[in-house]
Enzyme design. Structure first.
Site, PDB file in Angstrom:
ATOM      1  N   HIS A 119       4.203  -3.482  -1.745  1.00 41.32           N
ATOM      2  CA  HIS A 119       2.847  -3.304  -1.211  1.00 41.32           C
ATOM      3  C   HIS A 119       1.858  -3.066  -2.350  1.00 41.32           C
ATOM      4  O   HIS A 119       0.788  -3.680  -2.405  1.00 41.32           O
ATOM      5  CB  HIS A 119       2.867  -2.124  -0.228  1.00 41.32           C
ATOM      6  CG  HIS A 119       1.545  -1.728   0.319  1.00 41.32           C
ATOM      7  ND1 HIS A 119       1.237  -1.852   1.655  1.00 41.32           N
ATOM      8  CD2 HIS A 119       0.447  -1.177  -0.262  1.00 41.32           C
ATOM      9  CE1 HIS A 119       0.002  -1.407   1.858  1.00 41.32           C
ATOM     10  NE2 HIS A 119      -0.495  -0.987   0.703  1.00 41.32           N
ATOM     11  N   GLU A 120       2.215  -2.181  -3.276  1.00 46.45           N
ATOM     12  CA  GLU A 120       1.301  -1.842  -4.377  1.00 46.45           C
ATOM     13  C   GLU A 120       1.167  -2.989  -5.386  1.00 46.45           C
ATOM     14  O   GLU A 120       0.075  -3.245  -5.895  1.00 46.45           O
ATOM     15  CB  GLU A 120       1.740  -0.548  -5.067  1.00 46.45           C
ATOM     16  CG  GLU A 120       1.772   0.680  -4.165  1.00 46.45           C
ATOM     17  CD  GLU A 120       0.472   0.973  -3.425  1.00 46.45           C
ATOM     18  OE1 GLU A 120      -0.606   0.549  -3.890  1.00 46.45           O
ATOM     19  OE2 GLU A 120       0.531   1.610  -2.365  1.00 46.45           O
ATOM     20  N   HIS A 123      -1.337  -5.367  -4.196  1.00 46.15           N
ATOM     21  CA  HIS A 123      -2.715  -4.955  -4.516  1.00 46.15           C
ATOM     22  C   HIS A 123      -3.136  -5.469  -5.894  1.00 46.15           C
ATOM     23  O   HIS A 123      -4.274  -5.906  -6.077  1.00 46.15           O
ATOM     24  CB  HIS A 123      -2.850  -3.430  -4.513  1.00 46.15           C
ATOM     25  CG  HIS A 123      -3.152  -2.841  -3.185  1.00 46.15           C
ATOM     26  ND1 HIS A 123      -4.295  -3.130  -2.473  1.00 46.15           N
ATOM     27  CD2 HIS A 123      -2.467  -1.947  -2.440  1.00 46.15           C
ATOM     28  CE1 HIS A 123      -4.299  -2.440  -1.345  1.00 46.15           C
ATOM     29  NE2 HIS A 123      -3.193  -1.717  -1.295  1.00 46.15           N
ATOM     30  N   CYS A 136      -2.399   1.612   4.711  1.00 47.50           N
ATOM     31  CA  CYS A 136      -3.012   1.468   3.393  1.00 47.50           C
ATOM     32  C   CYS A 136      -4.229   2.373   3.304  1.00 47.50           C
ATOM     33  O   CYS A 136      -5.030   2.438   4.239  1.00 47.50           O
ATOM     34  CB  CYS A 136      -3.417   0.012   3.181  1.00 47.50           C
ATOM     35  SG  CYS A 136      -4.163  -0.317   1.579  1.00 47.50           S
TER      36      CYS A 136
END
EC number: 3.5.1.88
Length: 175
Positions: free
Chosen positions: A138-139, A142, A96
């Protein structure tokens, strides 16, 4: 386009839940351009707006560049959401830009169906698998204030967070 600073753990803003984008405006398109420039400069293959301290539901990705073949496929996802996921799981080593120089295996659904709005304002749905599935999950994490280290054991997560807290206290900058 403008190069923007990527915020680093333990910055508390990484834990904010990003707000939906009401409409695709010239400002949102400019933000996406800034994100692409910042992502490529880092270098990375995905970036959520919150990583440059903009708490809106916008992601930029270019997984084709990871292959190092000189090709590129920049994509922006506004208000992305996962609307379906496979029972089959994949493990992928993740890193990351907000947790530099740290990598760990993370297990996620192998295939996900996503719904998002593109930069032209079109709502789309598509299936993602492989690196695309891992990166989009993953994004999206966030955007919900979740970091990939949150998928690790409590002990591993605590070690990583402590390392970055100590570095921040010492004024160590990751570039």
């Amino acid at each position: 386009m403008a190069l923007r600073e990527i915020i680093i753990l333990p910055d508390k803003r990484l834990r904010e839940i990003s707000k939906p984008v009401a409409e695709v405006t010239p400002e949102i398109r400019k933000l996406a351009d800034d994100m692409f420039e910042s992502m490529y400069d880092a270098p990375g293959i995905g970036l959520a707006a919150i990583q440059i301290a903009e708490p809106v539901r916008l992601i930029t990705m270019d997984i084709v560049r990871k292959e190092g073949n000189g090709k590129s496929d920049p994509r922006a996802f506004i208000n992305p959401e996962i609307v379906g996921a496979s029972a089959e799981m994949n493990v992928y080593e993740e890193g990351c830009l907000s947790i530099p120089e740290y990598y760990a295996d993370v297990e996620r659904p192998a295939v996900v169906r996503i719904r998002y709005t593109d930069l032209d304002g079109n709502v789309k749905e598509e299936d993602a698998d492989g690196l695309f599935a891992t990166c989009i999950q993953h994004e999206i994490d966030h955007l919900d204030g979740v970091l990939f280290v949150d998928h690790l054991s409590k002990l591993k997560r605590a070690m990583v967070v402590r390392k970055f807290e100590k570095a921040a206290k010492r004024g160590i900058k990751y570039v």
